[in-house]
Write a protein that holds these residues in place. Structure first.
Motif, mmCIF file in Angstrom:
data_model
loop_
_atom_site.group_PDB
_atom_site.id
_atom_site.type_symbol
_atom_site.label_atom_id
_atom_site.label_comp_id
_atom_site.label_asym_id
_atom_site.label_seq_id
_atom_site.Cartn_x
_atom_site.Cartn_y
_atom_site.Cartn_z
ATOM 1 N N TRP A 71 5.805 2.182 -0.005
ATOM 2 C CA TRP A 71 4.562 2.907 -0.279
ATOM 3 C C TRP A 71 3.813 2.306 -1.462
ATOM 4 O O TRP A 71 2.579 2.233 -1.456
ATOM 5 N N GLU A 72 4.548 1.882 -2.457
ATOM 6 C CA GLU A 72 3.902 1.238 -3.606
ATOM 7 C C GLU A 72 3.223 -0.066 -3.176
ATOM 8 O O GLU A 72 2.094 -0.352 -3.579
ATOM 9 N N MET A 73 3.884 -0.822 -2.347
ATOM 10 C CA MET A 73 3.298 -2.073 -1.860
ATOM 11 C C MET A 73 2.064 -1.791 -1.011
ATOM 12 O O MET A 73 1.054 -2.488 -1.110
ATOM 13 N N LYS A 74 2.141 -0.756 -0.192
ATOM 14 C CA LYS A 74 0.997 -0.385 0.632
ATOM 15 C C LYS A 74 -0.208 -0.040 -0.244
ATOM 16 O O LYS A 74 -1.339 -0.463 0.033
ATOM 17 N N ASN A 80 -6.118 -3.832 -3.613
ATOM 18 C CA ASN A 80 -6.618 -5.207 -3.722
ATOM 19 C C ASN A 80 -7.396 -5.663 -2.492
ATOM 20 O O ASN A 80 -7.721 -6.837 -2.357
ATOM 21 N N ASN A 81 -7.653 -4.734 -1.576
ATOM 22 C CA ASN A 81 -8.437 -5.006 -0.372
ATOM 23 C C ASN A 81 -7.858 -6.121 0.495
ATOM 24 O O ASN A 81 -8.587 -6.941 1.037
ATOM 25 N N PHE A 82 -6.557 -6.156 0.621
ATOM 26 C CA PHE A 82 -5.914 -7.143 1.472
ATOM 27 C C PHE A 82 -5.850 -6.690 2.919
ATOM 28 O O PHE A 82 -5.429 -7.413 3.784
ATOM 29 N N VAL A 83 -6.237 -5.453 3.173
ATOM 30 C CA VAL A 83 -6.146 -4.909 4.529
ATOM 31 C C VAL A 83 -7.400 -5.227 5.299
ATOM 32 O O VAL A 83 -8.466 -5.275 4.860
#
Length: 83
Positions: A71-74, A80-83
């Motif tokens: 969850w922290e990584m998510k 950081n807008n990597f999605v």
């Protein structure tokens, strides 16, 4: 998933247990061998030794406690807008 958990446990143990460190090296052996085939034959022995040393250094320096959970990584990815 079980392999990841096993690897994390081995990394924890490897800080004090040389057998755990050896087991991790054995787990990475197939990848190490495959990588060596990409280099010239004359350089393989030296490179193998260097890769093993680097692997040991990385294992010993790796801080499991600072590894983020799912969850922290998510949230980091989302932030950081990597999605």
């Amino acid at each position: 998933m079980i392999a990841v958990i096993m690897l994390l446990e081995l990394v924890k143990k490897s800080k004090e247990d040389k057998q755990a460190l050896q087991k991790i090296i054995e787990l990475f052996e197939p990848k190490l061998r495959k990588s060596l085939t990409l280099t010239r034959y004359e350089e393989r022995e030296d490179l193998e030794q260097e890769l093993r040393c680097k692997l040991i250094t990385c294992i010993r320096k790796y801080d499991i406690e600072s590894t983020p959970g799912f969850w922290e990584m998510k949230e980091r990815i989302k932030k950081n807008n990597f999605v």
